[in-house]
Write a protein that holds these residues in place. Structure first.
Motif, short mmCIF file in Angstrom:
data_model
loop_
_atom_site.label_atom_id
_atom_site.label_comp_id
_atom_site.label_asym_id
_atom_site.label_seq_id
_atom_site.Cartn_x
_atom_site.Cartn_y
_atom_site.Cartn_z
N GLN A 285 24.60 8.03 -6.10
CA GLN A 285 23.53 7.70 -5.18
C GLN A 285 23.96 6.46 -4.42
O GLN A 285 24.36 5.46 -5.01
N PRO B 245 23.78 16.29 0.34
CA PRO B 245 23.32 17.40 -0.49
C PRO B 245 21.97 17.92 -0.02
O PRO B 245 21.27 17.27 0.76
N VAL C 196 18.25 18.33 -1.15
CA VAL C 196 17.49 17.49 -2.08
C VAL C 196 16.15 18.14 -2.41
O VAL C 196 15.41 18.55 -1.52
N ARG D 258 12.61 17.28 -4.03
CA ARG D 258 11.80 16.08 -4.24
C ARG D 258 10.54 16.40 -5.03
O ARG D 258 9.81 17.32 -4.68
N ARG E 145 14.44 12.83 -7.60
CA ARG E 145 15.27 13.49 -6.60
C ARG E 145 16.35 14.29 -7.31
O ARG E 145 17.10 13.74 -8.12
N ALA F 177 19.66 16.48 -6.46
CA ALA F 177 20.59 16.77 -5.37
C ALA F 177 21.49 17.94 -5.76
O ALA F 177 22.01 18.01 -6.87
N SER G 220 24.84 20.16 -4.31
CA SER G 220 25.89 20.08 -3.31
C SER G 220 27.06 20.99 -3.66
O SER G 220 27.37 21.19 -4.84
N THR H 274 24.34 25.94 -1.20
CA THR H 274 23.61 24.72 -1.55
C THR H 274 22.12 24.92 -1.36
O THR H 274 21.32 24.58 -2.23
N ALA I 202 19.20 25.04 -4.26
CA ALA I 202 18.14 24.05 -4.16
C ALA I 202 16.77 24.71 -4.09
O ALA I 202 15.81 24.26 -4.74
#
Length: 233
Positions: free
Chosen positions: A10, A117, A119, A121, A126, A128, A130, A139, A143
């Motif tokens: 991060q 990436p 994300v 939430r 968070r 991520a 990637s 990705t 996600a």
């Protein structure tokens, strides 16, 4: 950048100068991500998208309507090369390398230092996802799948996760400061204050009973039980 050997981290960009070179669709997305992270964003583009002009008028970003110049990266934390023009993006990478500025390449992820990436939430949490920029479609697919299933896994919405994070952070802080438990061992973050000399078993301590108390908003009871679980681990 090879996603198999890249280091997931991060990056704190709060209040730091971050430059986006390119004012198209990709550049606009990167601007939004950087603003969300608290960066001071400068956009360099001779023909920025209307959304970027609006952001500039609102004072959210600094908009420089001209072609890129290497000096634009002076004092920058990172730069996004998103012009879609190979020679320009290469010039951005060269200028970044000369100044020690991290670079993200929208055209060639393998020539950049970092990738943005996808994300997920949930309150303060968070997640991520990637592929190092190699396969953005994968990705997004992963996600979206995580996003759809996350609530069912923990049974906590954003507010519940916020409460859980708050309770755990408070307990951890008290243990580190020696407000609870035995003498402080000398190990760092993984060897916090506790009754036992080894690392505390946070994963086992955060059991279903604590999650249930969090769901009910019973903060004090959740904290008390967490402390009790950690002291006996």
């Amino acid at each position: 950048m090879d996603p198999a050997v890249s280091l997931p981290v991060q990056l704190d960009v709060r209040g730091r100068r971050c430059v986006v070179v390119g004012g198209g669709v990709v550049g606009t997305r990167r601007v939004a991500a950087l603003l969300d992270a608290g960066a001071q964003v400068v956009v360099i583009s001779p023909d920025p998208a209307p959304a970027l002009r609006t952001m500039a008028a609102e004072g959210s970003v600094e908009l420089v309507e001209r072609p890129f110049a290497p000096e634009d990266l002076d004092g920058a934390r990172l730069v996004v090369a998103a012009t879609g023009v190979l020679d320009v993006d290469e010039a951005v990478s060269t200028a970044a390398g000369a100044r020690g500025v991290l670079v993200n390449r929208s055209d060639r992820a393998d020539r950049g230092d970092l990738a943005f990436p996808a994300v997920v939430r949930r309150g303060p949490v968070r997640l991520a996802v990637s592929t190092g920029g190699a396969a953005p479609a994968v990705t997004r697919l992963v996600a979206e799948s995580v996003d759809e299933g996350l609530d069912a896994v923990l049974g906590l919405d954003g507010d519940g996760l916020a409460l859980l994070v708050d309770v755990v952070a408070e307990v951890r802080r008290e243990l580190i400061e020696g407000a609870y438990g035995g003498p402080r061992p000398g190990g760092g973050a993984d060897h916090e204050v506790g009754v036992t000399p080894g690392p505390l078993d946070w994963r086992s301590a955060l059991d279903a009973s604590i999650l249930d108390l969090i769901r009910q908003g019973r903060r004090a009871e959740a904290k008390e039980r967490l402390l009790a679980c950690l002291s006996s681990s």
